[in-house]
Design a protein around this motif. Sequence first.
Motif, PDB file in Angstrom:
ATOM      1  N   ASP A  36      -7.363  -4.935  -2.652  1.00  0.00           N
ATOM      2  CA  ASP A  36      -7.501  -4.210  -1.390  1.00  0.00           C
ATOM      3  C   ASP A  36      -8.804  -4.567  -0.678  1.00  0.00           C
ATOM      4  OD1 ASP A  36      -6.119  -1.334  -3.039  1.00  0.00           O
ATOM      5  OD2 ASP A  36      -5.092  -2.682  -1.639  1.00  0.00           O
ATOM      6  N   VAL A  46       0.813  -1.223   0.000  1.00  0.00           N
ATOM      7  CA  VAL A  46       0.000   0.000   0.000  1.00  0.00           C
ATOM      8  C   VAL A  46       0.843   1.268   0.000  1.00  0.00           C
ATOM      9  CG1 VAL A  46      -1.806  -1.228   1.259  1.00  0.00           C
ATOM     10  CG2 VAL A  46      -0.213   0.245   2.517  1.00  0.00           C
ATOM     11  N   PHE A  50      -1.651   4.636   0.117  1.00  0.00           N
ATOM     12  CA  PHE A  50      -2.378   4.874   1.356  1.00  0.00           C
ATOM     13  C   PHE A  50      -1.582   5.841   2.236  1.00  0.00           C
ATOM     14  CE2 PHE A  50      -4.813   0.548   1.710  1.00  0.00           C
ATOM     15  CZ  PHE A  50      -5.282   0.710   0.411  1.00  0.00           C
ATOM     16  N   MET A  92      -7.085   6.125   1.365  1.00  0.00           N
ATOM     17  CA  MET A  92      -6.745   5.065   0.422  1.00  0.00           C
ATOM     18  C   MET A  92      -7.037   5.548  -0.996  1.00  0.00           C
ATOM     19  SD  MET A  92      -8.244   1.760   2.491  1.00  0.00           S
ATOM     20  CE  MET A  92      -9.952   2.198   2.183  1.00  0.00           C
TER      21      MET A  92
END
Length: 124
Positions: free
Chosen positions: A91, A65, A69, A84
Motif C-alpha cells: 500500500d 483494497v 479501506f 485504511m
Amino acid sequence: QVQLVESGGGLVQAGASLRLSCAASGRTFSTNAMGWFRQAPGKEREFVAAIRWSGVISTTYADSVRGRFTISREIAKNTVYLQMNSLKPEDTAVYYCATKDGGWSVRTSEYAYWGQGTQVTVSS
C-alpha cells in the motif's frame, strides 16, 4: 476552481491503520464525486476508491483494497476521508484525492481537480 488538500499520511507498520483526509474548497458545488488514487515509485497512478454524493451516495473500491479501506464524506467540513486498515507494504505510495462532476470514475483522466498528494509508507 476547486482546491484540494490531503493530509494524514505517514509511516506505519504493516497491520496498522491510517485515515487520510481531503479537504475541498472553492467551487465545490460544481463537483459531485471524489476519488482516491495512489502512485508508487516507478508505477502508474492507480485507482483506490471513489464516492458520489448526488442522489444516492455510492462508493466503489479497487479489488486490492476492498474490505480494508473505507471512503466517506463529511458534508459540513467539505472533506472526504479514506480510512485504511490492515495496511500492507504494497500500500506504500503517494495518495492523491481528485474531484469531478458527473459521478465517480476509475480513470484519472476524467478528474478535473487534484490535490498535491500525501505519502503513505508501510513497513514490514
